[in-house]
Design a protein around this motif. Structure first.
Motif, PDB file in Angstrom:
ATOM      1  N   GLU A 182     106.310  85.695  12.527  1.00 18.80           N
ATOM      2  CA  GLU A 182     105.695  86.563  12.862  1.00 18.80           C
ATOM      3  C   GLU A 182     107.294  88.169  13.214  1.00 18.80           C
ATOM      4  N   ILE A 183     108.074  87.276  14.141  1.00 18.08           N
ATOM      5  CA  ILE A 183     109.096  88.616  14.323  1.00 18.08           C
ATOM      6  C   ILE A 183     110.457  87.838  12.912  1.00 18.08           C
ATOM      7  N   ASN A 184     110.773  87.401  12.391  1.00 18.89           N
ATOM      8  CA  ASN A 184     111.032  87.535  11.205  1.00 18.89           C
ATOM      9  C   ASN A 184     109.944  88.103  10.279  1.00 18.89           C
ATOM     10  N   ILE A 185     109.069  88.188   9.625  1.00 15.05           N
ATOM     11  CA  ILE A 185     109.191  88.517   8.444  1.00 15.05           C
ATOM     12  C   ILE A 185     108.639  90.888   9.695  1.00 15.05           C
ATOM     13  N   ALA A 186     108.524  90.820  10.310  1.00 17.02           N
ATOM     14  CA  ALA A 186     108.551  92.366  10.767  1.00 17.02           C
ATOM     15  C   ALA A 186     109.567  92.926  10.443  1.00 17.02           C
ATOM     16  N   ILE A 187     111.001  92.040  11.625  1.00 21.13           N
ATOM     17  CA  ILE A 187     111.959  92.641  11.564  1.00 21.13           C
ATOM     18  C   ILE A 187     112.914  93.028  10.092  1.00 21.13           C
ATOM     19  N   LYS A 188     112.422  92.198   8.825  1.00 23.25           N
ATOM     20  CA  LYS A 188     112.281  91.640   7.906  1.00 23.25           C
ATOM     21  C   LYS A 188     111.962  93.009   6.886  1.00 23.25           C
ATOM     22  N   GLU A 189     110.754  93.454   7.793  1.00 27.52           N
ATOM     23  CA  GLU A 189     109.664  94.967   7.322  1.00 27.52           C
ATOM     24  C   GLU A 189     110.428  95.881   7.124  1.00 27.52           C
ATOM     25  N   GLY A 190     110.303  95.743   9.190  1.00 29.51           N
ATOM     26  CA  GLY A 190     111.185  97.550   9.792  1.00 29.51           C
ATOM     27  C   GLY A 190     112.002  97.691  10.653  1.00 29.51           C
ATOM     28  N   GLY A 191     112.824  96.490  10.733  1.00 32.82           N
ATOM     29  CA  GLY A 191     113.945  96.705  11.816  1.00 32.82           C
ATOM     30  C   GLY A 191     113.693  95.467  12.814  1.00 32.82           C
ATOM     31  N   PRO A 192     114.856  95.504  13.564  1.00 29.55           N
ATOM     32  CA  PRO A 192     114.644  95.129  15.126  1.00 29.55           C
ATOM     33  C   PRO A 192     114.488  96.191  16.022  1.00 29.55           C
ATOM     34  N   ASP A 193     113.840  97.286  16.149  1.00 31.73           N
ATOM     35  CA  ASP A 193     114.123  97.348  16.995  1.00 31.73           C
ATOM     36  C   ASP A 193     112.472  98.130  17.726  1.00 31.73           C
ATOM     37  N   PRO A 194     112.041  97.494  18.323  1.00 32.25           N
ATOM     38  CA  PRO A 194     110.371  97.741  18.447  1.00 32.25           C
ATOM     39  C   PRO A 194     109.691  99.042  18.848  1.00 32.25           C
ATOM     40  N   ASP A 195     110.508  99.759  19.245  1.00 26.94           N
ATOM     41  CA  ASP A 195     110.016 100.648  19.451  1.00 26.94           C
ATOM     42  C   ASP A 195     109.617 101.925  18.186  1.00 26.94           C
ATOM     43  N   ASN A 226     114.277  83.823   4.712  1.00 29.39           N
ATOM     44  CA  ASN A 226     113.585  85.078   4.734  1.00 29.39           C
ATOM     45  C   ASN A 226     112.697  83.458   4.583  1.00 29.39           C
ATOM     46  N   TYR A 227     111.442  84.272   4.648  1.00 26.74           N
ATOM     47  CA  TYR A 227     110.128  83.628   5.204  1.00 26.74           C
ATOM     48  C   TYR A 227     109.295  84.819   4.063  1.00 26.74           C
ATOM     49  N   ASP A 228     108.048  84.573   3.254  1.00 27.03           N
ATOM     50  CA  ASP A 228     107.470  85.030   2.442  1.00 27.03           C
ATOM     51  C   ASP A 228     105.775  85.176   3.197  1.00 27.03           C
ATOM     52  N   GLU A 229     104.707  85.737   3.023  1.00 28.02           N
ATOM     53  CA  GLU A 229     103.342  85.784   3.304  1.00 28.02           C
ATOM     54  C   GLU A 229     102.390  85.382   1.650  1.00 28.02           C
ATOM     55  N   VAL A 282      93.344  80.546   2.433  1.00 24.58           N
ATOM     56  CA  VAL A 282      94.444  79.928   3.688  1.00 24.58           C
ATOM     57  C   VAL A 282      95.831  81.105   4.226  1.00 24.58           C
ATOM     58  N   GLU A 283      96.143  81.842   5.003  1.00 23.57           N
ATOM     59  CA  GLU A 283      97.284  82.211   5.034  1.00 23.57           C
ATOM     60  C   GLU A 283      98.269  81.562   5.367  1.00 23.57           C
ATOM     61  N   ALA A 284      99.414  81.767   4.610  1.00 23.86           N
ATOM     62  CA  ALA A 284     100.812  80.656   5.444  1.00 23.86           C
ATOM     63  C   ALA A 284     102.290  81.762   5.466  1.00 23.86           C
ATOM     64  N   THR A 285     102.942  80.926   5.969  1.00 24.34           N
ATOM     65  CA  THR A 285     104.300  82.022   5.541  1.00 24.34           C
ATOM     66  C   THR A 285     104.861  80.736   5.609  1.00 24.34           C
ATOM     67  N   SER A 286     106.045  80.824   4.609  1.00 22.61           N
ATOM     68  CA  SER A 286     106.621  79.924   3.566  1.00 22.61           C
ATOM     69  C   SER A 286     107.903  79.817   3.390  1.00 22.61           C
ATOM     70  N   ASP A 287     108.945  79.343   3.198  1.00 23.35           N
ATOM     71  CA  ASP A 287     110.564  79.144   3.261  1.00 23.35           C
ATOM     72  C   ASP A 287     110.801  78.894   2.201  1.00 23.35           C
ATOM     73  N   ASN A 288     109.602  78.108   1.541  1.00 24.05           N
ATOM     74  CA  ASN A 288     109.830  76.705   0.429  1.00 24.05           C
ATOM     75  C   ASN A 288     108.455  76.503  -0.628  1.00 24.05           C
ATOM     76  N   ASN A 289     108.172  77.434  -1.489  1.00 24.79           N
ATOM     77  CA  ASN A 289     106.440  77.641  -1.868  1.00 24.79           C
ATOM     78  C   ASN A 289     106.635  77.121  -2.869  1.00 24.79           C
ATOM     79  N   ASN A 290     107.263  76.236  -2.876  1.00 30.67           N
ATOM     80  CA  ASN A 290     107.211  75.314  -3.990  1.00 30.67           C
ATOM     81  C   ASN A 290     106.455  73.924  -2.922  1.00 30.67           C
ATOM     82  N   ARG A 291     106.655  74.040  -1.599  1.00 31.35           N
ATOM     83  CA  ARG A 291     106.505  72.668  -0.755  1.00 31.35           C
ATOM     84  C   ARG A 291     105.268  72.844  -0.372  1.00 31.35           C
TER      85      ARG A 291
END
Length: 241
Positions: free
Chosen positions: A29-42, A78-81, A96-105
């Motif tokens: 969740e943290i990884n995806i959030a930062i990739k989307e909106g940056g590392p500053d929680p404010d 990088n994780y994809d939803e 099913v909702e998943a977060t994956s770094d290897n979609n084929n797997r």
């Protein structure tokens, strides 16, 4: 009490249970959030929620800081939803909702579980229409100092469209598009949220016998054991009878 009700109770008690699984989920969740909106929680409400969820599962601050640092590294994973749809035993729709770094797997693993435990994976759109996407905020009853009935009326103005409560917990629901502003309103009121996430609520459910429910529960349990799986939603009735 039917088997589905016992499953509902057990799932409520084990929400986020399993420390390693919970930390993995929050880290992604943290990884995806930062990739989307940056590392500053404010300035990143999704990251604020991820950090709040980390606190809810007692993830040490050092682990949270490490997850943020990893996510800001240019070489980080990088994780994809992704979502998967299908049917379980006895015609129960499953999403099913998943977060994956290897979609084929992930696809191979999810397909295998569906097949092995009496289900079948479908194409995108095959069951999605049976669910409504909602925001869900869980709050300890003691964290709400206001009169609950009055608070409910006031929160309708910022997107509240449903509320459930028991002696320990209050759950607020919002429309998908109202998730952000509802979160901000709870923050403004200093109401500490135990967990906040987007969920998919079924438009209708199907009642099963105990034996039938057992087969569906087995499939759901095995899907949830996969590290890539974040959430499993279904149309099995979990009523109290």
């Amino acid at each position: 009490m039917g088997r589905a009700f016992e499953y509902r109770k057990a799932r409520k008690m084990k929400r986020w249970a399993g420390m390693a699984k919970a930390f993995t989920k929050v880290g992604r969740e943290i990884n995806i959030a930062i990739k989307e909106g940056g590392p500053d929680p404010d300035y990143n409400p999704r990251l604020r929620l991820a950090i709040a969820n980390a606190k809810a599962v007692n993830m040490p601050k050092a682990n949270v800081d490490a997850a943020i640092k990893r996510a800001t590294d240019k070489d980080s994973t990088n994780y994809d939803e992704v979502t998967f749809e299908g049917y379980g035993p006895h015609g129960i729709a499953i999403l099913v909702e998943a977060t994956s770094d290897n979609n084929n797997r992930t696809v191979a693993n999810i397909r295998h579980v569906f097949s092995k435990y009496g289900g079948s994976m479908g194409v995108n759109g095959s069951v999605d229409y049976m669910f409504s996407r909602k925001g869900q905020f869980r709050v300890e009853r003691g964290a709400i100092k206001d009169d609950l009935e009055e608070l409910e009326l006031e929160l309708i103005d910022v997107g509240l469209d449903g509320m459930e409560q028991d002696e320990d917990e209050v759950t607020f629901y919002t429309a998908f598009e109202d998730f952000g502003r509802f979160q901000q309103e709870l923050e403004r009121r200093n109401i500490e949220v135990d967990s906040a996430e987007l969920v998919r609520l079924p438009s209708h459910t199907k009642t099963l016998s105990d034996d039938e429910a057992e087969a569906v529960i087995r499939l759901i349990d095995m899907l949830e054991e996969d590290d890539d799986v974040a959430n499993v939603f279904h149309t099995m009735d979990e009523g109290e009878a």
